[in-house]
Design an enzyme around this catalytic site. Structure first.
Site, PDB file in Angstrom:
ATOM      1  N   GLU A 309       2.610   1.037 -13.795  1.00 48.20           N
ATOM      2  CA  GLU A 309       3.130   1.278 -12.452  1.00 48.20           C
ATOM      3  C   GLU A 309       4.473   0.573 -12.295  1.00 48.20           C
ATOM      4  O   GLU A 309       4.733  -0.039 -11.273  1.00 48.20           O
ATOM      5  CB  GLU A 309       2.150   0.773 -11.388  1.00 48.20           C
ATOM      6  CG  GLU A 309       0.790   1.435 -11.494  1.00 48.20           C
ATOM      7  CD  GLU A 309      -0.080   1.168 -10.268  1.00 48.20           C
ATOM      8  OE1 GLU A 309      -0.479   2.143  -9.621  1.00 48.20           O
ATOM      9  OE2 GLU A 309      -0.347  -0.001  -9.961  1.00 48.20           O
ATOM     10  N   CYS A 403      -3.086   2.323  -1.378  1.00 46.56           N
ATOM     11  CA  CYS A 403      -2.059   1.394  -0.907  1.00 46.56           C
ATOM     12  C   CYS A 403      -0.913   2.109  -0.204  1.00 46.56           C
ATOM     13  O   CYS A 403      -0.333   1.574   0.737  1.00 46.56           O
ATOM     14  CB  CYS A 403      -1.516   0.559  -2.060  1.00 46.56           C
ATOM     15  SG  CYS A 403      -1.019   1.530  -3.488  1.00 46.56           S
TER      16      CYS A 403
END
Lengths: 638, 638
Positions: A309, A403
């Protein structure tokens, strides 16, 4: 070198009333669709109920280690929204969630769902991987936002107790743990808590977390051994993953997990400015340069790889596999806003504008109901994705790891605070947006009223209202994308010096003075640095701050085969009916003729004929709001 | 539709003596370096010792389920090599390995390292995943090759007993398992065993495995349930992975694991031809078309994705992440050779030539010592790969899963058999290579002696030698890449009809007759089908059968930024010192000027200046034989 400090502070969320079409629509969708949907999703998925701490072994899957942060970001977003748009029903919902959170707090101030309900013996034993301090940070941000919106102290008091507990647990004092968060976030949150409470311990704790990071002997190595784990068996294989490979003051390269990186840098900038730490600020500037000169998508997206990520290598900016997590672009905005206010330099605001108008808000659909986690710059047709070729990049209603949805909600809700900043005797206008912005400047109550069709048009009329005439500077950002601008004050052409990207109009301002700024906003073909391999031989279209893309639903030809001739005439046209009203770019591209290809996979290039095709480019931030289909930002040149 | 059959058969390995520079060097390196290295690697890694069946629980890692096949392919390669190049020392080494293999055979004929030494209770319980029949097939191929090379029957007899055991175990008869291999290979091996032994049961068993595949109720579903496993928990999520999603006669799309696919198709072609099965052959032709018209790299590589080591969707041919396993291109050669001999159609031989000269032999270094498992068409600089960005595409000495090195060894060793085929009254020349090829044609002993500098030059002189004059056709393949050719017989221009890609010269051939074929071999810029998204706006260079690439070590500029203007003059030049003597392509490309890029990641495209740079392209098959560096096949056009 003078000690750094914030040279200006935002006018503040409640002092800016946005009255335009572009952002008002986002704010309304956020309020009317996104916030209720996120509440429902958090409820439906057990994220809210989890605060009751009712999980028991055998009762299904335990709550996830960072569920706390999802509720927290939703509360924070609600706080910003309530601050400018009171809503009793929403406030009651939030209050009930806050009651549950408060009830979940332990006697010693500790507050975390997972490590209270599921694994109490694991508390503070794995800062590297388990997100405890990250969750704490988001709850602090929520508490501050909700307190500032409603005046209600309940959550703030809970978080102060928790912050006190954390302060007693971590630090250099005897018997304290020398730890710091594996997922940064609490640093910037503690600075907010410090401002909300005037408690200097919170700033000192933020500074401790920043400074302790990456020191030797390495805390995560000792911590892993203490758990009985092999520290070498850390899956990313490097502490770069969470930016603890070096003390932060020695860092120059943007590495690892992108969201962690930019939350950290934002926290570093806060601490540097609040404590007058020139060395720390210098690190921020080095990291900024590396991020924005070598590792950022045209959209303001950051972090190309899904594997970590985050970051891979310099100039690695693949388009189709771009991770470019919505959260990471948001974190870049946080960092950019802080650097803008510290440095009073428009190149930071340029990036903030780029990310705000492209790679952040792409993360939520125009109606506020569906989300992107990743924000690629090319998408193949939906039918070409499968379990063998995953990563289907179309909007979804929710994610297991959720998120991004509440993060984009809080960013949009707090958008008004990015528009203007006040210095002692200057008002900075960073963003152009039809709005009314109020602040005290040089002892005067000043209101700046912007009339503009920005981002579709570069003409901005700013009316200054003031209770009495006063001398101050109006600092108007001349965007990096703009190559020609003119300025008039009360109808008279004015030459203003542009310093660090801001045109400075210092004079005695009287009520009703009018500034007319005209920013030349042609359609630009943009090339990427030659080292960005994916974009070699390609151009992207940008007009003003808006990056464009081609979507399949606007084209008969395969958009992924469209070439753009250097000489093709392109026209901008406002289409009031499309996507809520946007300026599209139209012209003639070229696509390969299908003639002669039957049964052939390769042919002499001279047999490949290109034929004209009408193209229509739409703002990237609004892609995948219609029929899901192929999309591309970068087009091969001809 | 007439029943299919092989219209021709190879002259045979021992009847073709290759005397050129290109292939002779490969054969020598294979013999002198690759085969000894592979023996050492198999020894060092326990692959040979594993045949002693000495593994016991607690004695370290058990032998891998397909280690048998590594030794088998090495033996097969040794067989081909020994057939044309006797070597007593090598033969003794092979004999010793064969002794161990023979000793490992169980009383009932069963022969498998893993399922004898490690998990005897698991025998034949998981055909889907565990490679038992695949290993058996490779051992059969080894046995046939070694028997044909040396006349030694020991391994052949062992494998006949094993084949008998398999025949007793599988089939439609009462009490037999209705299984078939999860990894195809045994089908084509059984046909070889049938030819070596004249035992028709082996052909029938091959046909059974082909025809049983993909029937309902699905064997792997029943088999998984019998094991107590959930058949839905098959990791690829689909039986397409091993081509058992449909009965093979109903298949039209090339799907799943690429090596499995092409071994299956080769076996299907064998069975179709041997049994005169037109329906099965029609399936082969459909699958051929899908593979070569939609799913093949310019190099003959197949299978774009590492995730399933195979196929994804039509026209998905990414360059940098290309899997294009060496084994898969080899398997494509096997399929292509069979289709060539069944159909007498040069479009099959065209693909065979493409794969042979590019995407297969790229799999081994020129010195025979280092290998590729994957064969991408773009490589980034070595320093840009990391654990976060894996897949470093440079040559290695060995692999944990070492299927490719012995596979390329066997393909190179058997290369001579691909050159010519004999029909009843025709001799087919598929490949041009300086060589002497002998066969009986129309009752005459005929020798075709090719003098040529192919693949660097298109002039081929073929001298026909015959014990007495005779009427037959010389069928000379006019390669698909060739747009102009001329033919002379004994110095006189001759117009020959080209039928299915072969120029037919039917006459009474006398000893000493000379045919001169001149194939026009210009440098070609090749374009890919517009639906191949990665290649939009790009061209590749090909000359004759050779696909070219740009390697970093030949360039000062970053090769990954080189553009090729449509009008750039390109010149072919033979460089006797480079890479053992190759024709390079030279000319002037364009690269972005670095001027003005300092500190900038994006600029208006009009500010991007291209500047001339000398380029030198080398054969793709020889890349990464010098300093590891970036490489690319496809260049953006200007």
């Amino acid at each position: 070198m003078p000690a750094p400090a914030f040279r200006m502070r935002s006018f503040g969320l409640t002092n800016v009333t946005v009255q335009d079409a572009f952002w008002s629509a986002r704010l309304a969708a956020n309020r009317e669709a996104t916030l209720p949907i996120e509440y429902q999703q958090c409820r439906k998925t057990g994220r809210l109920k989890a605060w009751k701490l009712g999980w028991k072994p055998g009762k299904g899957k335990p709550p996830h280690i960072f569920w706390d942060s999802d509720a927290a970001k939703w509360i924070e977003a609600c706080g910003y929204s309530l601050a400018v748009h009171p809503d009793r029903k929403l406030e009651r919902l939030v209050d009930r969630v806050i009651d549950d959170i408060a009830a979940a707090q332990q006697a010693d101030g500790y507050l975390n769902i997972y490590f209270t309900a599921v694994e109490p013996e694991g508390r503070w034993t794995n800062l590297r991987d388990r997100h405890e301090l990250y969750c704490a940070g988001h709850l602090m941000e929520a508490a501050v936002a909700y307190y500032q919106a409603t005046g209600k102290r309940k959550l703030l008091d809970v978080l102060c107790r928790y912050a006190d507990h954390i302060d007693e647990t971590f630090g250099r004092g005897k018997g304290k743990k020398r730890g710091y968060p594996g997922h940064e976030e609490i640093e910037l949150a503690l600075v907010k808590l410090y401002h909300a409470t005037d408690e200097p311990r919170y700033l000192r704790l933020a500074k401790y977390f920043v400074d302790e990071r990456g020191r030797q002997p390495h805390y995560y190595t000792r911590e892993a051994k203490a758990r009985g784990d092999d520290p070498m068996k850390y899956w990313p294989g490097t502490y770069e993953y969470n930016q603890s490979h070096l003390p932060v003051r020695e860092q120059s390269a943007v590495v690892g997990h992108a969201v962690r990186a930019f939350y950290l840098y934002a926290g570093m900038a806060d601490v540097a400015a609040e404590t007058g730490d020139a060395e720390l600020l210098a690190a921020c500037k080095r990291l900024w340069a590396d991020a924005t000169e070598r590792k950022m998508y045209l959209t303001g997206g950051v972090g190309p790889s899904g594997r970590n990520e985050g970051f891979t290598r310099t100039f690695d900016l693949p388009n189709e596999t771009a991770y470019a997590e919505t959260c990471a672009a948001i974190a870049l905005v946080f960092f950019a806003h802080r650097m803008t206010e510290i440095e009073a330099d428009a190149r930071y605001a340029d990036v903030m504008e780029r990310a705000l108008h492209n790679g952040t808000i792409s993360g939520v659909s125009a109606d506020g109901k569906r989300f992107f986690y990743t924000n690629p710059l090319t998408a193949a047709p939906p039918e070409t994705y499968s379990h063998i070729r995953p990563g289907e990049p179309f909007r979804r209603e929710w994610f297991g790891c959720a998120c991004c949805p509440p993060n984009i909600a809080r960013m949009i809700a707090e958008f008004p605070q990015y528009v203007c900043s006040a210095a002692r005797s200057a008002a900075y206008v960073h963003l152009y947006v039809a709005s009314e912005a109020r602040a005290e400047i040089a002892g005067r109550n000043v209101t700046l009223t912007q009339q503009t069709d920005y981002p579709w048009d570069g003409a901005v009329r700013i009316t200054v209202s003031t209770d009495r005439p006063g001398v101050f500077a109006l600092m108007l950002r001349i965007p990096g994308w703009c190559r020609k601008h003119t300025l008039k004050v009360n109808g008279k052409r004015t030459a203003a010096r542009v310093t660090k990207g801001y045109a400075k109009l210092r004079r005695t301002w009287a009520d009703g003075d009018v500034v007319e700024l005209s920013l030349d906003m042609p359609i630009e073909r943009i090339a990427a640095h030659p080292s960005v391999l994916e974009d070699v031989g390609k151009v992207a279209l940008q007009r003003g701050p808006i990056v464009y893309c081609l979507e399949q639903c606007d084209h008969a030809a395969d958009v992924l085969t469209v070439h753009l001739p250097d000489r093709a005439k392109l026209t901008a046209r406002f289409d009031p009916k499309l996507l809520g009203g946007v300026t599209v770019i139209e012209g003639e591209g070229l696509v390969p003729s299908p003639a002669g290809w039957a049964g052939k996979l390769y042919r002499p290039a001279k047999e490949l004929k290109l034929q004209p095709t009408r193209i229509r480019a739409v703002p990237y931030c609004l892609w995948d709001n219609r029929t899901p289909g192929a999309m591309t930002v970068w087009l091969p040149r001809r």
